[in-house]
Motif scaffolding. Structure first.
Motif, PDB file in Angstrom:
ATOM      1  N   ALA A 168       3.992 -22.999 -15.843  1.00 53.83           N
ATOM      2  CA  ALA A 168       2.958 -24.043 -15.416  1.00 53.83           C
ATOM      3  C   ALA A 168       3.577 -25.321 -15.915  1.00 53.83           C
ATOM      4  O   ALA A 168       3.360 -26.593 -15.325  1.00 53.83           O
ATOM      5  CB  ALA A 168       1.712 -23.591 -16.040  1.00 53.83           C
ATOM      6  N   ASP A 169       4.191 -25.222 -17.024  1.00 51.00           N
ATOM      7  CA  ASP A 169       4.662 -26.379 -17.864  1.00 51.00           C
ATOM      8  C   ASP A 169       5.860 -27.032 -17.382  1.00 51.00           C
ATOM      9  O   ASP A 169       6.304 -28.077 -17.646  1.00 51.00           O
ATOM     10  CB  ASP A 169       4.438 -25.917 -19.491  1.00 51.00           C
ATOM     11  CG  ASP A 169       3.375 -26.044 -20.093  1.00 51.00           C
ATOM     12  OD1 ASP A 169       2.288 -26.239 -19.588  1.00 51.00           O
ATOM     13  OD2 ASP A 169       3.342 -25.389 -21.135  1.00 51.00           O
ATOM     14  N   GLU A 170       6.800 -26.095 -16.720  1.00 51.21           N
ATOM     15  CA  GLU A 170       8.143 -26.608 -16.392  1.00 51.21           C
ATOM     16  C   GLU A 170       7.857 -27.666 -15.276  1.00 51.21           C
ATOM     17  O   GLU A 170       7.171 -27.534 -14.469  1.00 51.21           O
ATOM     18  CB  GLU A 170       8.715 -25.090 -15.802  1.00 51.21           C
ATOM     19  CG  GLU A 170      10.269 -25.769 -15.273  1.00 51.21           C
ATOM     20  CD  GLU A 170      10.843 -24.472 -14.751  1.00 51.21           C
ATOM     21  OE1 GLU A 170      12.075 -24.487 -14.747  1.00 51.21           O
ATOM     22  OE2 GLU A 170      10.328 -23.167 -14.387  1.00 51.21           O
ATOM     23  N   ALA A 171       8.772 -28.790 -15.400  1.00 53.25           N
ATOM     24  CA  ALA A 171       8.660 -29.732 -14.336  1.00 53.25           C
ATOM     25  C   ALA A 171       9.259 -29.155 -13.060  1.00 53.25           C
ATOM     26  O   ALA A 171      10.175 -28.613 -12.880  1.00 53.25           O
ATOM     27  CB  ALA A 171       9.912 -30.738 -14.756  1.00 53.25           C
ATOM     28  N   MET A 172       8.235 -29.619 -12.213  1.00 48.67           N
ATOM     29  CA  MET A 172       8.549 -29.137 -10.942  1.00 48.67           C
ATOM     30  C   MET A 172       8.247 -30.328  -9.662  1.00 48.67           C
ATOM     31  O   MET A 172       7.899 -31.431 -10.107  1.00 48.67           O
ATOM     32  CB  MET A 172       7.460 -28.219 -10.322  1.00 48.67           C
ATOM     33  CG  MET A 172       7.639 -26.755 -11.011  1.00 48.67           C
ATOM     34  SD  MET A 172       6.446 -25.480 -10.440  1.00 48.67           S
ATOM     35  CE  MET A 172       6.498 -24.426 -11.614  1.00 48.67           C
ATOM     36  N   PRO A 173       9.258 -30.342  -8.711  1.00 48.16           N
ATOM     37  CA  PRO A 173       9.163 -31.305  -7.628  1.00 48.16           C
ATOM     38  C   PRO A 173       7.358 -31.381  -7.300  1.00 48.16           C
ATOM     39  O   PRO A 173       6.767 -30.400  -7.347  1.00 48.16           O
ATOM     40  CB  PRO A 173       9.904 -30.875  -6.373  1.00 48.16           C
ATOM     41  CG  PRO A 173      10.699 -29.792  -7.145  1.00 48.16           C
ATOM     42  CD  PRO A 173      10.110 -29.297  -8.211  1.00 48.16           C
ATOM     43  N   ALA A 174       7.147 -32.724  -6.626  1.00 47.88           N
ATOM     44  CA  ALA A 174       5.745 -33.275  -6.240  1.00 47.88           C
ATOM     45  C   ALA A 174       5.391 -31.737  -5.439  1.00 47.88           C
ATOM     46  O   ALA A 174       5.775 -31.739  -4.723  1.00 47.88           O
ATOM     47  CB  ALA A 174       5.804 -34.322  -5.841  1.00 47.88           C
ATOM     48  N   GLY A 175       4.179 -31.191  -5.691  1.00 50.16           N
ATOM     49  CA  GLY A 175       3.358 -30.404  -5.015  1.00 50.16           C
ATOM     50  C   GLY A 175       3.724 -28.862  -5.124  1.00 50.16           C
ATOM     51  O   GLY A 175       2.935 -28.090  -4.732  1.00 50.16           O
ATOM     52  N   VAL A 176       4.977 -28.607  -5.811  1.00 54.86           N
ATOM     53  CA  VAL A 176       5.524 -27.297  -5.823  1.00 54.86           C
ATOM     54  C   VAL A 176       4.476 -26.701  -7.043  1.00 54.86           C
ATOM     55  O   VAL A 176       4.276 -27.469  -8.187  1.00 54.86           O
ATOM     56  CB  VAL A 176       6.849 -27.277  -6.335  1.00 54.86           C
ATOM     57  CG1 VAL A 176       7.422 -25.905  -6.474  1.00 54.86           C
ATOM     58  CG2 VAL A 176       7.762 -27.693  -5.132  1.00 54.86           C
ATOM     59  N   TRP A 218      15.093 -27.673 -11.225  1.00 54.92           N
ATOM     60  CA  TRP A 218      15.212 -28.137  -9.852  1.00 54.92           C
ATOM     61  C   TRP A 218      16.158 -29.192  -9.840  1.00 54.92           C
ATOM     62  O   TRP A 218      16.394 -30.108 -10.073  1.00 54.92           O
ATOM     63  CB  TRP A 218      13.787 -28.654  -9.734  1.00 54.92           C
ATOM     64  CG  TRP A 218      12.689 -27.728  -9.665  1.00 54.92           C
ATOM     65  CD1 TRP A 218      11.851 -27.367 -10.696  1.00 54.92           C
ATOM     66  CD2 TRP A 218      12.522 -26.715  -8.425  1.00 54.92           C
ATOM     67  NE1 TRP A 218      10.946 -26.013 -10.464  1.00 54.92           N
ATOM     68  CE2 TRP A 218      11.328 -26.155  -8.941  1.00 54.92           C
ATOM     69  CE3 TRP A 218      12.572 -26.981  -7.199  1.00 54.92           C
ATOM     70  CZ2 TRP A 218      10.593 -24.909  -8.155  1.00 54.92           C
ATOM     71  CZ3 TRP A 218      12.153 -25.886  -6.329  1.00 54.92           C
ATOM     72  CH2 TRP A 218      10.953 -24.995  -6.783  1.00 54.92           C
ATOM     73  N   THR A 219      17.122 -28.683  -8.771  1.00 55.32           N
ATOM     74  CA  THR A 219      18.124 -29.682  -8.319  1.00 55.32           C
ATOM     75  C   THR A 219      18.188 -29.993  -6.875  1.00 55.32           C
ATOM     76  O   THR A 219      17.682 -29.326  -6.212  1.00 55.32           O
ATOM     77  CB  THR A 219      19.554 -28.979  -8.999  1.00 55.32           C
ATOM     78  OG1 THR A 219      19.640 -27.756  -8.371  1.00 55.32           O
ATOM     79  CG2 THR A 219      19.672 -28.997 -10.422  1.00 55.32           C
ATOM     80  N   VAL A 220      18.754 -31.156  -6.625  1.00 50.42           N
ATOM     81  CA  VAL A 220      18.928 -31.683  -5.215  1.00 50.42           C
ATOM     82  C   VAL A 220      20.398 -31.091  -4.849  1.00 50.42           C
ATOM     83  O   VAL A 220      21.080 -31.175  -5.199  1.00 50.42           O
ATOM     84  CB  VAL A 220      18.864 -32.946  -5.286  1.00 50.42           C
ATOM     85  CG1 VAL A 220      18.865 -33.513  -3.763  1.00 50.42           C
ATOM     86  CG2 VAL A 220      17.419 -33.515  -5.853  1.00 50.42           C
ATOM     87  N   VAL A 221      19.970 -30.564  -3.411  1.00 55.99           N
ATOM     88  CA  VAL A 221      21.119 -29.763  -2.798  1.00 55.99           C
ATOM     89  C   VAL A 221      21.456 -30.776  -1.292  1.00 55.99           C
ATOM     90  O   VAL A 221      20.355 -31.062  -0.861  1.00 55.99           O
ATOM     91  CB  VAL A 221      20.854 -28.565  -2.352  1.00 55.99           C
ATOM     92  CG1 VAL A 221      21.974 -27.887  -1.389  1.00 55.99           C
ATOM     93  CG2 VAL A 221      20.918 -27.544  -3.564  1.00 55.99           C
ATOM     94  N   VAL A 222      22.692 -31.186  -1.286  1.00 50.76           N
ATOM     95  CA  VAL A 222      22.839 -31.906  -0.042  1.00 50.76           C
ATOM     96  C   VAL A 222      23.285 -30.967   1.091  1.00 50.76           C
ATOM     97  O   VAL A 222      24.274 -30.126   1.019  1.00 50.76           O
ATOM     98  CB  VAL A 222      23.907 -33.084  -0.034  1.00 50.76           C
ATOM     99  CG1 VAL A 222      24.317 -33.684   1.237  1.00 50.76           C
ATOM    100  CG2 VAL A 222      23.678 -34.131  -1.316  1.00 50.76           C
TER     101      VAL A 222
END
Length: 140
Positions: free
Chosen positions: A23-31, A91-95
């Protein structure tokens, strides 16, 4: 009997610590993390802002690359990322092939499944018609 009580208490402490970390882990908005009832009992899975189960695809072998494009993405829509977002911890961004951006969790691109209609659904997990290569995403 005392041993069982001690082991149960220790297990509950471990589960509580695990849930707090997820729950504490940084997640993208809404996840967020949700629980679904499986034949094995309650399982924690990742969900999108609408509460729909998120999935990983075994064919996504190369870190930072999605193997689900075109018609595949019509059935397994990617968890899209905004143009101005940046990596957030695990969480990473994939193109994608078309230049759009999606989220990956621990290097695995993340998707939803069009046949999930309710928040409690996880119909895509190892679905036989999809060569059991799709799995609900679990918090690590």
């Amino acid at each position: 009997m005392q041993f069982i009580k001690i082991m149960t208490a220790a297990f509950m402490l471990l589960v509580g610590a695990y849930e707090a970390n997820a729950a504490d882990e940084a997640m993208p908005a809404g996840v967020h993390v949700k629980e679904v009832r499986t034949v094995l009992g309650l399982v924690q899975v990742l969900a999108d802002a609408n509460g729909m189960t998120l999935y990983t695809f075994d064919m996504d072998k190369d870190n930072g690359k999605s193997a689900c494009n075109g018609p595949c993405a019509d059935i397994w829509p990617p968890l899209m990322a905004g143009e101005d977002v940046a990596d957030e911890g695990a969480w990473t961004v994939v193109v994608r092939n078309d230049g759009s951006k999606m989220w990956a969790y621990h290097g695995k691109p993340i998707y939803t499944f069009v046949k999930d209609k309710a928040q409690s659904d996880f119909n895509g997990d190892s679905a036989p018609q999809y060569n059991p290569v799709w799995h609900y995403a679990v918090p690590k």
